[in-house]
Design a protein around this motif. Structure first.
Motif, PDB file in Angstrom:
ATOM      1  N   LEU A 285       0.858  -1.187   0.000  1.00  0.00           N
ATOM      2  CA  LEU A 285       0.000   0.000   0.000  1.00  0.00           C
ATOM      3  C   LEU A 285       0.889   1.231   0.000  1.00  0.00           C
ATOM      4  O   LEU A 285       1.615   1.475   0.955  1.00  0.00           O
ATOM      5  N   ALA A 286       0.856   1.987  -1.107  1.00  0.00           N
ATOM      6  CA  ALA A 286       1.598   3.247  -1.172  1.00  0.00           C
ATOM      7  C   ALA A 286       0.590   4.385  -1.045  1.00  0.00           C
ATOM      8  O   ALA A 286       0.057   4.632   0.014  1.00  0.00           O
ATOM      9  N   GLY A 287       0.265   5.073  -2.137  1.00  0.00           N
ATOM     10  CA  GLY A 287      -0.714   6.157  -2.071  1.00  0.00           C
ATOM     11  C   GLY A 287      -2.128   5.638  -1.903  1.00  0.00           C
ATOM     12  O   GLY A 287      -2.986   6.309  -1.353  1.00  0.00           O
ATOM     13  N   GLY A 288      -2.340   4.428  -2.392  1.00  0.00           N
ATOM     14  CA  GLY A 288      -3.645   3.800  -2.220  1.00  0.00           C
ATOM     15  C   GLY A 288      -4.709   4.241  -3.210  1.00  0.00           C
ATOM     16  O   GLY A 288      -5.818   3.707  -3.198  1.00  0.00           O
ATOM     17  N   GLN A 289      -4.396   5.178  -4.084  1.00  0.00           N
ATOM     18  CA  GLN A 289      -5.445   5.737  -4.951  1.00  0.00           C
ATOM     19  C   GLN A 289      -5.893   4.740  -6.016  1.00  0.00           C
ATOM     20  O   GLN A 289      -7.003   4.859  -6.540  1.00  0.00           O
TER      21      GLN A 289
ATOM     22  N   VAL B 299      -6.810   1.005  -3.046  1.00  0.00           N
ATOM     23  CA  VAL B 299      -7.941   0.960  -2.112  1.00  0.00           C
ATOM     24  C   VAL B 299      -9.285   0.827  -2.834  1.00  0.00           C
ATOM     25  O   VAL B 299     -10.155   0.087  -2.374  1.00  0.00           O
TER      26      VAL B 299
ATOM     27  N   ASP C 189       1.800  -1.583   4.426  1.00  0.00           N
ATOM     28  CA  ASP C 189       1.678  -0.141   4.227  1.00  0.00           C
ATOM     29  C   ASP C 189       3.069   0.469   4.359  1.00  0.00           C
ATOM     30  O   ASP C 189       3.668   0.439   5.436  1.00  0.00           O
TER      31      ASP C 189
ATOM     32  N   ASN D 263       3.875   3.653   3.957  1.00  0.00           N
ATOM     33  CA  ASN D 263       3.853   5.100   4.150  1.00  0.00           C
ATOM     34  C   ASN D 263       4.656   5.570   5.358  1.00  0.00           C
ATOM     35  O   ASN D 263       4.938   6.750   5.511  1.00  0.00           O
ATOM     36  N   ARG D 264       4.986   4.637   6.270  1.00  0.00           N
ATOM     37  CA  ARG D 264       5.702   5.051   7.483  1.00  0.00           C
ATOM     38  C   ARG D 264       7.202   4.904   7.345  1.00  0.00           C
ATOM     39  O   ARG D 264       7.931   5.155   8.297  1.00  0.00           O
TER      40      ARG D 264
ATOM     41  N   ARG E  55      -2.289  12.290  -2.462  1.00  0.00           N
ATOM     42  CA  ARG E  55      -1.940  11.020  -1.823  1.00  0.00           C
ATOM     43  C   ARG E  55      -1.161  10.091  -2.748  1.00  0.00           C
ATOM     44  O   ARG E  55      -0.314   9.326  -2.293  1.00  0.00           O
TER      45      ARG E  55
ATOM     46  N   VAL F 227      -8.053  15.245   0.592  1.00  0.00           N
ATOM     47  CA  VAL F 227      -7.881  13.814   0.268  1.00  0.00           C
ATOM     48  C   VAL F 227      -9.248  13.145   0.202  1.00  0.00           C
ATOM     49  O   VAL F 227     -10.221  13.641   0.748  1.00  0.00           O
TER      50      VAL F 227
ATOM     51  N   ILE G  14     -11.081   6.283   0.044  1.00  0.00           N
ATOM     52  CA  ILE G  14     -10.019   5.392  -0.426  1.00  0.00           C
ATOM     53  C   ILE G  14      -8.752   5.564   0.395  1.00  0.00           C
ATOM     54  O   ILE G  14      -7.630   5.423  -0.098  1.00  0.00           O
ATOM     55  N   MET G  15      -8.942   5.877   1.660  1.00  0.00           N
ATOM     56  CA  MET G  15      -7.859   5.819   2.623  1.00  0.00           C
ATOM     57  C   MET G  15      -8.296   4.906   3.748  1.00  0.00           C
ATOM     58  O   MET G  15      -9.466   4.908   4.127  1.00  0.00           O
TER      59      MET G  15
ATOM     60  N   GLN H 194      -4.175   4.971   8.076  1.00  0.00           N
ATOM     61  CA  GLN H 194      -3.229   5.842   7.391  1.00  0.00           C
ATOM     62  C   GLN H 194      -3.302   7.272   7.902  1.00  0.00           C
ATOM     63  O   GLN H 194      -2.437   8.085   7.587  1.00  0.00           O
TER      64      GLN H 194
END
Lengths: 291, 809, 166
Positions: free
Chosen positions: A31-35, A38, A53, A55-56, A109, C68, C72-73, C77
């Motif tokens: 899971l990066a930006g998730g666009q 998701v 994920d 992102n951290r 994102r 945002v 879709i988050m 996150q």
């Protein structure tokens, strides 16, 4: 539309992320930006047992001026790329492409690495990567490796990343001086995926075309370079007739154009012809200005 | 006051005020503060104690027998309270009523499924997440059956049958002949014929349908909260389907996020009611998700094949119109979509004085999603056909298309005018609207620009179209397809409290058109108070006055009638109080500017507040036969309505709003992409009650019209599998795709309605598709091809242009 | 080092974030979307769900000042982030200038898409106090409205920008 359940990890280092992917293999998704991911999770079209994920992870979000190239950490948000003055000045083709990607909320994102790894043939970034001949830095259990753009994009929604690898950096070489560029796409609505699109560059020298690059997107299983058209252009004077021929050549070389509810294969092929010609004309005028 | 409220003011001049302060002003809406701060209780914002969440399992096949259903694994999943199947539906409910009759099923498929997306089972669980997990554990075996996807094949004798018991797939067929059509065509100098294909599209409001049902089996009451467009009619339908006494069914309509006719919800309401019953009366909430709306909701309409012919004289007079329509209604008639094929009767011959006409109508069943109502309810495609034929005539005779229309308009002095299909247009001045439009748009200059562009080889086109938007429907408009009864009620209860504050109770919920604000404007001007002194309350269906709600561009007019009618009855009571206290004859007292005053001595008066307060607290001061309540209810319905006659002729709609649109477009010669360059609108909807909301209605409908012309299409393949399953497939116009339009108004009041207003809610969707398509075809005219398939996608226009090139070489 | 996998897909995790300046905490399954966390766990129902695939924009919120799509988050996150939803715009009954401009220009009808628009406009005006029409369209191109046809929304944004500049 709710996702199927998954176990969730948010590793803090690349090594930890890779170890998780090594352990869970095909059961895991990054899971990066998730666009892109998701929505697929919500629709249950993607049902990984494990979500990693990234992102951290610190240190994957940067824009670095390497002199002859600009390097982006894979987790750099698309919005940051769009707003970067360095990119606007040194890689205007990339800057232009960013403004066509969906909408600002998605770009806030979405990440540059995520979009490239997703390898959607109708997306803008893979085409830029192909035209600028980007280099991809990939981390896996055995360490890091690099891949050239032409090897990175394998087929529809498939990159060369193994299930236990993540993209960490992408380097875009700068274009030589006296290079004009153009980015044109046709979509049903502003911000939609392209029915067809062209990213082109034209480097002039002594009034002739020293180098030409034509990247097509939206028409094949990956973003691709129209190599025969490029050969046709090299050494020629930049005029309407040669651009016409280049367009015809680029269109003819597409193996099996995509066909869907928005556009037939035949139409896409002809769009590729027209947009190639228009992009080359625009590149030439920018090159003239640059010279 | 008569049943139809003869006493209701017919114009603003008749209002009991010396100065109209609020009606006709772009008043800010009373609904807005709650909406802007996110406080409005849309249905998904509501929770009830003990509430469960529903998910629905839907058929992946377009046509198949169900051979096995096993829900045991789903029932065993922790968090699942109940699972429902077709067997339960069959046991506890009746087949859903339909118009036309005989084309409905149970809320869950029983022996077979008839369309992809048809509900086959449902789960109630602790959360929507768990409910969807449970769906995956339900096992259903299907035996696929042959699928019929083309209505032209569905009418053939050997076609697979959607409802075997009906023996065929033709839900409705009839040839309507109004006048000597054969004679007119035989005598014509020119006959033009053309065929058209209009693809499925639909409402797609931002908020999908939602409902919370609670069926208490102990005292057999059903309470439903939901995004209901016509609450009391939904309640009736559920009472009938679920076999619950109608006075034990209570529907609470929440404010909802748009509807445009496409909220649907019948099956979803029944399913949640059954689940509630199965869980011992716990509330069960179902929120339709976007994919469910796209493949299984109430939002698809107008899947049409048209053939049309025009009979013409050499001087451009149109002497006859023939329209043949095959309407693919999909797999059942539960959605009331057939009304969309009946409504064109209300504006069949458009703005034109065409004396005879014919309508050859077939409504056919196939294995696609059942069609439902969508804003416009059928005329948008019909108007496109008629306007295209007019342009064909103009091109053929080399007459300017605006002038050809002018020549054929119904003259301004001929209203009320009855068209061949029986509807009556109340008033209008189509020529004045056209003149205003052409001037506003700089038509002559536009044509000059077009010439110059054409000389450069650019495909620039201009469309100038005129249409009628029928408003304020009555059931007679749909009687040809089986709708029963006459009279569509809209009621309002007006009461005044001891402090002079006004409360108005109505039956419908907010949907976006601003009728609550309209009510505050009406009552503020009527009683001489401010709009903030007026509160609009919407009780549930058992407590509200009889009502229908929004639909068919009726509510603005209908609620005006209801409110002013009730206000008039309250006024009569107050006059009696004032007369008694001022020792005057009742005929000497009038209401004016918030005071009940003696006509000859206007300084002798009681304020409305004083009179109301007296009624409620000083019974000793009242005439003996007057009750203590400054409150009255009035139910308005359009006057003078009937069912259709033997030729199908009917005065179905009370008002006829006229719109004239002028559009300039450019078609990219190489890609087929369309740019809308300029767009002008003249709209005549009679008395304009709130210019801001009206402009919003028009512009919103322009956006839907652009979507219809260029973007929106539900795609099915030959197996009736839907290919438009997300909003990346079904394309809604964004701010980038919708032109900002310049608008002007013409006002020819209606002689038949309260205050002279006409229905305007459907607005531009009746006209914009025709305007854009006519402009596109004007652009393509030099190539000798025309676009008759809607939407006019770039691919389709490119194909036409290639055909033109091939034709030349 | 990674803990030996708690590969339980139903395992609950704690999440905490600031929303409109207030701390919110919950114990949720990892698959919980941010919009569902806001609406169901936090009770902040002003943000609406329109499509659940990131296309319509009804669910737009601000996260650390950036617009945002909360549908879709994953809620996880937003751990530690500072969110602004429509409930955070008005202060003590006074509408925010953007909200007031929408009311004044009739920039809403059914109001369902409106919270998403307000948040996108909020981000736009914080970086572009004097936006051109093209800049407004680029910012709002991802917010779908089915009722207004966008013209009165454009008016509202221009008015809000003007008022906020003075």
């Amino acid at each position: 539309m709710k996702p199927a359940p998954f176990a969730y990890f948010d590793p803090r280092t690349v090594a930890d992320a890779v170890a998780l992917l090594e352990e869970h293999g095909m059961d895991a998704k990054v899971l990066a930006g998730g666009q892109s991911l998701v929505p697929l999770l919500n629709m249950r079209l993607a049902r990984p047992a494990v979500l990693v994920d990234i992102n951290r992870i610190d240190g994957l979000d940067y824009i670095r001026d390497d002199g002859d190239a600009i390097a982006f950490g894979a987790m750099t948000r698309q919005r940051a790329v769009e707003r970067s003055r360095l990119v606007r000045e040194k890689l205007p083709l990339l800057h232009e492409a960013m403004t066509f990607i969906a909408h600002p909320q998605i770009r806030n994102r979405g990440t540059i690495g995520g979009s490239l790894a997703h390898a959607d043939p109708a997306a803008e970034l893979p085409a830029i990567a192909q035209v600028l001949e980007a280099e991809f830095v990939i981390a896996g259990p055995g360490g890091t490796r690099t891949a050239a753009s032409k090897d990175f994009f394998v087929t529809y929604l498939t990159s060369c990343l193994e299930p236990n690898e993540i993209l960490t950096e992408v380097r875009f070489p700068l274009l030589p001086p006296s290079t004009g560029w153009s980015f044109i796409e046709l979509s049903r609505r502003h911000g939609d995926f392209a029915l067809a699109g062209v990213a082109a560059t034209l480097t002039l020298s002594g009034g002739s075309i020293a180098d030409a690059r034509v990247g097509l997107f939206g028409v094949g299983a990956t973003a691709l370079r129209a190599t025969e058209a490029e050969v046709l252009l090299r050494g020629q004077r930049p005029d309407a007739a040669i651009f016409e021929d280049a367009g015809t050549s680029a269109a003819a070389a597409i193996d099996e154009p995509l066909s869907d509810i928005h556009a037939s294969a035949e139409y896409r092929r002809d769009l590729a012809r027209v947009l190639t010609r228009r992009a080359l004309a625009e590149s030439a005028s920018r090159a003239g200005a640059a010279a | 006051m008569s049943a139809f409220g003869d006493d209701i003011p017919r114009s603003l001049a008749e209002m009991p005020t010396s100065e109209i302060k609020y009606i006709g002003q772009p008043l800010q809406r009373s609904e807005d503060r709650m909406l802007l701060t996110g406080r409005t209780e849309f249905i998904d914002n509501a929770t009830l104690p003990g509430m469960l969440h529903c998910a629905i399992l839907r058929s992946p096949y377009a046509h198949a027998r169900i051979t096995r259903v096993d829900t045991s694994a789903a029932e065993a999943l922790p968090g699942v309270a109940a699972v429902l199947t077709g067997e339960d539906a069959q046991r506890w409910t009746r087949v859903l009523p339909t118009t036309p009759e005989g084309w409905g099923g149970y809320c869950l498929a029983t022996d077979k499924v008839r369309f992809v997306g048809e509900p086959v089972a449902a789960v109630a669980a602790a959360s929507r997440y768990v409910a969807e997990d449970a769906l995956e554990l339900i096992e259903i075996d299907y035996e696929p059956l042959p699928v019929v996807s083309d209505p032209r094949k569905a009418i053939e004798p050997d076609s697979p049958l959607i409802f075997e018991e009906n023996g065929h797939n033709i839900m409705y067929e009839r040839l309507f002949t109004w006048g000597d059509v054969d004679g007119a065509f035989a005598a014509a100098d020119i006959v033009l014929s053309e065929s058209f294909r209009w693809h499925r599209l639909g409402a797609n409001p931002l908020e999908t349908f939602g409902v919370i049902s609670q069926w208490d089996a102990v005292d057999n009451t059903l309470t439903c909260h939901g995004a209901f467009q016509a609450p009391s009619y939904m309640a009736r339908g559920r009472a009938a389907a679920l076999d619950i006494p109608s006075n034990k069914v209570r529907f609470i309509a929440h404010p909802h996020g748009g509807s445009f006719g496409g909220k649907g919800g019948g099956r979803g309401t029944d399913i949640t009611a059954l689940l509630s019953r199965k869980t011992g009366g716990r509330p069960v909430k179902w929120i339709e998700d976007r994919i469910e709306l796209l493949i299984g909701g109430g939002s698809q309409a107008w899947d049409r094949w048209y053939d049309a012919s025009l009979a013409l004289k050499n001087d451009g007079t149109v002497t006859g119109l023939r329209v043949k329509l095959i309407d693919d209604l999909g797999a059942n008639a539960e959605g009331f979509g057939a009304s969309g094929a009946a409504k064109p009767l209300a504006c069949f011959t458009g703005c034109y004085a065409i004396p005879v006409a014919e309508y050859d109508l077939k409504i056919v069943a196939t294995n696609k999603l059942p069609a439902g109502p969508y804003r416009g309810m059928g005329p948008p495609p019909h108007n496109f056909v008629v306007e295209h034929m007019m342009d064909m005539a103009a091109r053929r005779l080399d007459i300017d298309p605006a002038e050809l229309r002018r020549k054929n308009y119904i003259p301004a002095d001929k209203f009320p005018y009855t068209i061949p299909s029986g509807n009556e247009y109340d008033s209008g001045n189509y020529e004045a609207a056209l003149d205003k439009l052409l001037e506003m748009g700089g038509y002559k200059g536009m044509r000059a620009e077009q010439e110059a562009a054409r000389a450069e080889g650019r495909l620039v086109g201009i469309g100038v179209v005129s249409t009628i938007e029928p408003g304020v429907f009555d059931w007679g408009a749909y009687s040809i397809i089986g709708a029963r009864g006459t009279g569509v009620p809209e009621g309002a209860t007006v009461s005044i409290d001891v402090w002079g504050k006004i409360i108005c109770r109505v039956g419908f919920a907010m949907e976006g058109q601003g009728q609550y604000t309209l009510i505050t404007q009406l009552l503020a001007d009527y009683f001489g108070v401010t709009p903030t002194d007026v509160e609009v309350i919407q009780p549930d269906t058992l407590s509200a006055p009889p009502h229908f709600g929004p639909g068919g561009s009726r509510l603005g007019v209908a609620i005006t009638g209801a409110v002013l009618g009730a206000a008039g009855l309250v006024r009569d009571k107050l006059i009696r109080v004032a007369a008694h206290l001022l020792q005057q004859d009742v005929s000497n007292i009038e209401l004016m500017d918030g005071r009940l005053r003696v006509k000859e001595e206007p300084e002798k008066a009681l304020t409305v507040r004083q009179a109301a307060a007296t009624m409620m607290s000083r019974a000793d001061l009242l005439p003996k036969d007057l009750d203590m309540s400054p409150e009255a209810t009035f139910v308005w319905s359009a006057p003078d309505r009937k069912q259709a006659d033997e030729q199908g002729r009917v005065k179905g709609y009370l008002t006829a709003t006229n719109a004239a649109h002028l559009a300039m477009v450019e078609v990219d010669r190489e890609t087929g992409a369309v740019s809308i360059l300029r767009y002008f609108i003249v709209d005549d909807c009679g008395t304009r009650m709130n210019p801001a909301t009206l402009e919003g209605m028009i512009q919103g409908a322009v956006a839907q019209g652009v979507g219809a012309a260029l973007l929106e299409e539900y795609v099915y393949d030959e197996d009736c599998q839907p290919h438009t399953t997300t909003l990346m497939d079904y394309l809604l116009p964004t701010v980038h795709e919708v032109p900002m339009t310049e608008k002007a108004a013409l006002v020819t009041p209606s002689p038949f309605t309260p205050l002279g207003a006409k229905g305007a809610g459907e607005g531009a969707i009746n006209t914009t598709p025709a305007a854009i398509m006519c402009a596109i075809n004007d652009a393509l005219a030099p190539l000798g091809v025309s676009a008759r398939e809607v939407p006019a996608t770039p691919n389709r226009l490119w194909t036409l242009i290639q055909e033109a090139k091939a034709g030349k070489s | 080092m990674i803990e030996q996998a708690r590969v339980d897909p139903y395992a609950k995790r704690r999440v905490s974030m600031l929303v409109n300046g207030q701390p919110y905490e919950g114990e949720i399954e990892a698959r919980t979307t941010l919009v569902d966390f806001l609406r169901i766990d936090c009770g902040l129902t002003g943000t609406h769900v329109g499509c659940e695939h990131g296309v319509c924009g009804a669910c737009t919120v601000l996260m650390d000042g950036q617009a945002v799509r909360s549908c879709i988050m994953l809620a996880l996150q937003a751990e530690g982030a500072s969110l602004t939803t429509v409930e955070g715009l008005a202060t003590e009954g006074e509408l925010h200038p953007i909200q007031q401009a929408f009311a004044d220009c009739h920039g809403l009808q059914c109001g369902f898409c409106t919270p998403g628009f307000l948040m996108s406009v909020s981000e736009l005006l914080s970086s572009h106090p004097d936006p051109s029409d093209d800049e407004i369209k680029d910012a709002l191109g991802g917010n779908v409205c089915r009722c207004t046809g966008y013209q009165q929304i454009m008016d509202a944004v221009r008015l809000a920008a003007e008022r906020m500049r003075t």
